[in-house]
Design a protein around this motif. Structure first.
Motif, mmCIF file in Angstrom:
data_model
loop_
_atom_site.group_PDB
_atom_site.id
_atom_site.type_symbol
_atom_site.label_atom_id
_atom_site.label_comp_id
_atom_site.label_asym_id
_atom_site.label_seq_id
_atom_site.Cartn_x
_atom_site.Cartn_y
_atom_site.Cartn_z
ATOM 1 N N LYS A 188 0.825 -1.221 0.000
ATOM 2 C CA LYS A 188 0.000 0.000 0.000
ATOM 3 C C LYS A 188 0.856 1.266 0.000
ATOM 4 O O LYS A 188 0.652 2.179 -0.803
ATOM 5 C CB LYS A 188 -0.920 0.013 1.235
ATOM 6 C CG LYS A 188 -1.829 -1.197 1.364
ATOM 7 C CD LYS A 188 -2.716 -1.114 2.584
ATOM 8 C CE LYS A 188 -1.954 -1.096 3.905
ATOM 9 N NZ LYS A 188 -1.265 -2.367 4.218
ATOM 10 N N SER A 189 1.794 1.294 0.931
ATOM 11 C CA SER A 189 2.647 2.496 1.018
ATOM 12 C C SER A 189 3.476 2.658 -0.243
ATOM 13 O O SER A 189 3.665 3.775 -0.748
ATOM 14 C CB SER A 189 3.575 2.408 2.228
ATOM 15 O OG SER A 189 2.821 2.407 3.412
ATOM 16 N N THR A 190 3.944 1.544 -0.766
ATOM 17 C CA THR A 190 4.737 1.596 -1.986
ATOM 18 C C THR A 190 3.931 2.222 -3.123
ATOM 19 O O THR A 190 4.414 3.107 -3.838
ATOM 20 C CB THR A 190 5.185 0.164 -2.365
ATOM 21 O OG1 THR A 190 5.876 -0.397 -1.251
ATOM 22 C CG2 THR A 190 6.079 0.182 -3.585
ATOM 23 N N LEU A 191 2.690 1.782 -3.248
ATOM 24 C CA LEU A 191 1.818 2.310 -4.304
ATOM 25 C C LEU A 191 1.558 3.807 -4.101
ATOM 26 O O LEU A 191 1.646 4.608 -5.037
ATOM 27 C CB LEU A 191 0.495 1.520 -4.301
ATOM 28 C CG LEU A 191 -0.580 1.968 -5.301
ATOM 29 C CD1 LEU A 191 -0.041 1.906 -6.731
ATOM 30 C CD2 LEU A 191 -1.833 1.088 -5.180
ATOM 31 N N LEU A 192 1.286 4.160 -2.849
ATOM 32 C CA LEU A 192 1.002 5.565 -2.551
ATOM 33 C C LEU A 192 2.215 6.448 -2.873
ATOM 34 O O LEU A 192 2.082 7.544 -3.416
ATOM 35 C CB LEU A 192 0.622 5.705 -1.072
ATOM 36 C CG LEU A 192 -0.104 6.987 -0.694
ATOM 37 C CD1 LEU A 192 -1.491 7.005 -1.306
ATOM 38 C CD2 LEU A 192 -0.209 7.116 0.830
ATOM 39 N N ASN A 193 3.403 5.940 -2.544
ATOM 40 C CA ASN A 193 4.629 6.702 -2.810
ATOM 41 C C ASN A 193 4.860 6.900 -4.307
ATOM 42 O O ASN A 193 5.401 7.927 -4.726
ATOM 43 C CB ASN A 193 5.845 6.004 -2.195
ATOM 44 C CG ASN A 193 5.828 6.090 -0.671
ATOM 45 O OD1 ASN A 193 5.156 6.944 -0.104
ATOM 46 N ND2 ASN A 193 6.554 5.192 -0.017
ATOM 47 N N LEU A 194 4.436 5.907 -5.106
ATOM 48 C CA LEU A 194 4.570 6.040 -6.563
ATOM 49 C C LEU A 194 3.627 7.126 -7.076
ATOM 50 O O LEU A 194 4.018 7.987 -7.861
ATOM 51 C CB LEU A 194 4.245 4.711 -7.250
ATOM 52 C CG LEU A 194 5.266 3.585 -7.058
ATOM 53 C CD1 LEU A 194 4.770 2.323 -7.760
ATOM 54 C CD2 LEU A 194 6.619 4.006 -7.629
ATOM 55 N N ILE A 195 2.392 7.092 -6.577
ATOM 56 C CA ILE A 195 1.396 8.085 -7.004
ATOM 57 C C ILE A 195 1.867 9.491 -6.629
ATOM 58 O O ILE A 195 1.698 10.449 -7.384
ATOM 59 C CB ILE A 195 0.031 7.787 -6.346
ATOM 60 C CG1 ILE A 195 -0.558 6.490 -6.918
ATOM 61 C CG2 ILE A 195 -0.936 8.953 -6.544
ATOM 62 C CD1 ILE A 195 -1.799 5.998 -6.184
ATOM 63 N N ALA A 196 2.487 9.593 -5.442
ATOM 64 C CA ALA A 196 2.894 10.912 -4.942
ATOM 65 C C ALA A 196 4.217 11.377 -5.540
ATOM 66 O O ALA A 196 4.705 12.459 -5.218
ATOM 67 C CB ALA A 196 3.009 10.867 -3.423
ATOM 68 N N GLY A 197 4.821 10.550 -6.383
ATOM 69 C CA GLY A 197 6.083 10.964 -7.007
ATOM 70 C C GLY A 197 7.262 10.944 -6.058
ATOM 71 O O GLY A 197 8.261 11.635 -6.274
ATOM 72 N N LEU A 198 7.173 10.140 -4.971
ATOM 73 C CA LEU A 198 8.310 10.020 -4.050
ATOM 74 C C LEU A 198 9.260 8.936 -4.519
ATOM 75 O O LEU A 198 10.422 8.907 -4.136
ATOM 76 C CB LEU A 198 7.817 9.660 -2.638
ATOM 77 C CG LEU A 198 7.128 10.767 -1.846
ATOM 78 C CD1 LEU A 198 6.603 10.205 -0.535
ATOM 79 C CD2 LEU A 198 8.088 11.910 -1.584
ATOM 80 N N ASP A 199 8.725 8.033 -5.330
ATOM 81 C CA ASP A 199 9.492 6.868 -5.732
ATOM 82 C C ASP A 199 9.188 6.620 -7.206
ATOM 83 O O ASP A 199 8.207 7.151 -7.740
ATOM 84 C CB ASP A 199 9.040 5.679 -4.869
ATOM 85 C CG ASP A 199 10.134 4.632 -4.727
ATOM 86 O OD1 ASP A 199 11.189 4.784 -5.390
ATOM 87 O OD2 ASP A 199 9.925 3.678 -3.968
ATOM 88 N N THR A 200 10.026 5.850 -7.867
ATOM 89 C CA THR A 200 9.753 5.550 -9.277
ATOM 90 C C THR A 200 9.458 4.065 -9.456
ATOM 91 O O THR A 200 9.988 3.226 -8.726
ATOM 92 C CB THR A 200 10.965 5.915 -10.154
ATOM 93 O OG1 THR A 200 12.127 5.348 -9.560
ATOM 94 C CG2 THR A 200 11.127 7.417 -10.257
ATOM 95 N N ALA A 201 8.605 3.783 -10.415
ATOM 96 C CA ALA A 201 8.213 2.395 -10.675
ATOM 97 C C ALA A 201 9.313 1.669 -11.444
ATOM 98 O O ALA A 201 10.111 2.293 -12.142
ATOM 99 C CB ALA A 201 6.919 2.379 -11.466
ATOM 100 N N SER A 202 9.358 0.347 -11.285
ATOM 101 C CA SER A 202 10.333 -0.433 -12.046
ATOM 102 C C SER A 202 9.855 -0.596 -13.481
ATOM 103 O O SER A 202 10.647 -0.569 -14.414
ATOM 104 C CB SER A 202 10.530 -1.810 -11.407
ATOM 105 O OG SER A 202 10.789 -1.684 -10.034
ATOM 106 N N THR A 203 8.531 -0.783 -13.653
ATOM 107 C CA THR A 203 7.961 -0.884 -15.001
ATOM 108 C C THR A 203 6.632 -0.133 -15.027
ATOM 109 O O THR A 203 6.056 0.152 -13.982
ATOM 110 C CB THR A 203 7.674 -2.363 -15.382
ATOM 111 O OG1 THR A 203 6.785 -2.918 -14.397
ATOM 112 C CG2 THR A 203 8.958 -3.187 -15.437
#
Ligand SMILES: Nc1ncnc2c1ncn2[C@@H]1O[C@H](COP(=O)(O)OP(=O)(O)OP(=O)(O)O)[C@@H](O)[C@H]1O
Ligand SMILES: [Mg+2]
Lengths: 388, 245
Positions: free
Chosen positions: B69-84
């Motif tokens: 959940k947190s991982t997904l939220l961080n991707l949406i918020a632009g804190l982290d980048t997706a692998s694909t």
């Protein structure tokens, strides 16, 4: 509020740690300032040297003497205005055995002409010129020994033996710092008339006043060349070089002091660096939050460096506030009065204070460089996971 | 930045969107994968995930611990980048942006509410709220006015000079919400915003989020373990082992 507010407020966050660090920095700076002041005081003697005076001595050693005739010979050399002879007498006041002061025999008229920065009341000056047993005494030593104009004083000769009676004709001060104010000057004639055989008509060294300070090297060479073919050769150098060659004897000590200064600064960097690194470690999560809401790595670097500079500046303020009155109100005068022949002027140079303040802040930056770099490289998501 | 955001807000034509009716998509994730490596061990936290969130919706994201959940939220918020995969949020292609660009984008587009302990302890409530505005070129007086307005929205204008440690957990979290809205972002992400709070305080926070959604038309994505919190959302999604159900 601005970006600096956060850095400054963070400094005040852990008060005990900040106070300890500021005190450590301040103590290091006090030590640094005192050591630097010793160094500048040593060299100040050389810097104060008159540029239009050169001194000639026996080529082999200070302790060997020159014939009196050399005085007039030197006056013949083009560029020389006046030459004055000096003899190191080495006397002591039997009532103040521990008090060191120079006792030097001179030709009073020539001496006053060559050392024109000597200041003495006209009446006292006249009295000294007339009285073969007269002594001209520096105000600093006169005050310390309780001598006044008109006193009769007895000096025990260390080199020439016996008790020597002097009449204190005058007390001098100086217009410049190029002359020691703890010396007793007396008539060379008085000394010479008591001597016989090979010790008669000898002088220790000769100081010449020259027309043009820019030609001092050239004139020195001309003097030495003049005596090249005689039995006794001379070595002539500027007054500054003379002082510096004396300082050369203690140059190992000076070097050691310099090394100690830098070791102290290094310790200061380590203490500061440790404090900053501890703060950064504790605030990982906060840096994560800042990064999340849009602050850049450069902002984080600025926060960390800002903290270190603030601590350095506080340390500088405290350090200067401690050392300035320490020297100006106590230590400085004590040293000038008791060790005046080594430190005629022991005061903190403004440049030393500026150096200390700038160094404290610059070294704060150096100390914080690594923690700042680390903090800026933190992964945002990672640091947010770390709570507290 | 916040002025741009206001201009673009489709407030006229989409006046009803705050009441749970869906606007155009503001968050679009396609084929998202996130992989971590622990030594040689490969950990696929998110696998080929598609997600579309409409502007103006209030989404709750639930799922077991470790489900991503947190991982997904961080991707949406632009804190982290997706692998694909591709992520488009509020018109920006997040995977194509540099770290610096994403930081600027976050500052103007996303408001963050974390679980707790995310205020600067050395700053007052007002200064904490003002913090994100330091990145704008607003003058100091204007920053203060806006921070005060945001504190008024969360009902804490009388506590603006208090430091976080002088506030209760619920009040701290309200200050966080004020900080999240002060730049007038389109999207608010909240990771377990009520996780550390008792029921009463939790409800107060949820009321606030509701208000932001209804009255200010903010799109809200909230991760929560609390079913009562999930009830407030207009849309509930379950994440399990890296996939949406
Ligand atoms: N940097 C990382 N390196 C390796 N594994 C990670 C990393 N970050 C997260 N994980 C793993 O990814 C998985 C999902 O983590 P995430 O934090 O998204 O879960 P979550 O659903 O938010 O859980 P919780 O409800 O406990 O907060 C977990 O198994 C976690 O251990
Ligand atoms: Mg989580």
């Amino acid at each position: 509020m601005n970006l600096g507010t956060l850095a400054v407020k963070n400094v005040l966050r852990n008060k005990t740690r900040t106070i300890m660090t500021v005190v450590a920095v301040a103590v290091a700076l006090v030590a640094f300032i005192l050591l630097q002041t010793v160094l500048t005081a040593w060299t100040a003697a050389a810097d104060a040297a008159a540029k239009d005076r050169i001194a000639s001595r026996h080529k082999v050693s200070w302790v060997m003497s020159l014939p009196l005739k050399y005085v007039s010979d030197i006056e013949q050399v083009p560029g020389v205005q006046k030459a004055a002879p000096f003899v190191w007498f080495g006397g002591k006041d039997p009532n103040h055995e521990d008090e060191f002061f120079a006792t030097i025999a001179v030709d009073p008229p020539k001496f006053l002409e060559v050392y024109d920065e000597i200041q003495v009341e006209p009446a006292e000056r006249e009295e000294w010129l007339q009285n073969r047993r007269g002594a001209l005494v520096g105000d600093v030593i006169a005050k310390k020994l309780g001598w006044k104009v008109g006193d009769k004083v007895t000096i025990v000769g260390q080199i020439y033996g016996g008790d020597w009676e002097f009449h204190v004709s005058g007390i001098y001060t100086a217009k410049r710092r190029s002359v020691d104010r703890s010396t007793l000057w007396f008539h060379w004639d008085y000394l010479n008339e008591s001597l016989s055989g090979r010790r008669k008509d000898q002088v220790g060294w000769i100081v010449a006043r020259i027309d043009d300070p820019g030609r001092s090297a050239e004139i020195s060479k001309a003097i030495d060349a003049k005596f090249e073919e005689r039995d006794i050769q001379t070595l002539t150098m500027s007054e500054r070089a003379l002082q510096t060659s004396f300082l050369g004897m203690v140059s190992a000590v000076l070097k050691a002091l310099n090394v100690v200064s830098f070791v102290i600064l290094l310790i200061m960097v380590l203490i500061l660096g440790n404090t900053v690194a501890m703060g950064v470690r504790e605030r990982t999560n906060e840096y994560g939050v800042l990064r999340a809401i849009g602050f850049m790595p450069k902002h984080i670097v600025a926060f960390v460096l800002g903290e270190a500079v603030t601590i350095g500046a506080l340390g500088a303020i405290v350090g200067i506030a401690l050392s300035y009155p320490m020297v100006e109100r106590g230590l400085g005068r004590f040293i000038e009065e008791n060790m005046g022949s080594y430190f005629p002027y022991f005061r903190i140079a403004p440049s030393t204070l500026v150096t200390a303040a700038v160094l404290a802040m610059a070294l704060g930056l150096v100390a914080a460089a690594i923690p700042a770099f680390r903090a800026s490289k933190l992964d945002v998501v990672d640091s947010l996971r770390r709570v507290g | 930045m916040s002025d741009d955001a206001k201009d673009e807000a489709p407030s006229d034509e989409e006046s009803g969107s705050g009441n749970g009716s869906a606007g155009p998509p503001i968050i679009e994730l396609k084929g998202i994968g996130k992989t971590y490596y622990r030594g040689k061990e490969r950990l696929d936290v998110l696998k080929d995930l598609d997600l579309t969130i409409a502007e103006g919706s209030f989404e709750a994201l639930m799922g077991p611990s470790g489900s991503g959940k947190s991982t997904l939220l961080n991707l949406i918020a632009g804190l982290d980048t997706a692998s694909t995969g591709t992520i488009r949020v509020a018109g920006a292609d997040l995977n194509a942006m540099s770290d610096g660009e994403r930081a600027k984008w976050r500052a103007s587009t996303i408001g963050f509410v974390f679980q707790t302990y995310n205020l600067m302890p050395v700053l007052t409530a007002l200064e904490n709220v003002e913090l994100p505005l330091l990145l704008t070129n607003l003058g100091s007086a204007e920053r203060k006015t806006r921070a005060k307005t945001a504190l008024k929205v969360v009902g804490l204008e009388d506590r603006m000079d208090h430091h976080p440690r002088q506030l209760s957990g619920g009040q701290e979290q309200r200050v966080t919400i004020a900080r999240a809205i002060v730049t007038d972002p389109k999207i608010i992400v909240a990771d377990e915003p009520t996780g550390d709070l008792d029921r009463e305080n939790a409800d107060e926070i949820l009321n606030l989020l509701d208000k932001l959604n209804q009255e200010f038309n903010k799109t809200i994505v909230m991760v929560t373990h609390d079913p009562a919190a999930a009830d407030r959302a207009t849309q509930l999604r379950q994440l399990d082992k890296g996939a949406l159900k």
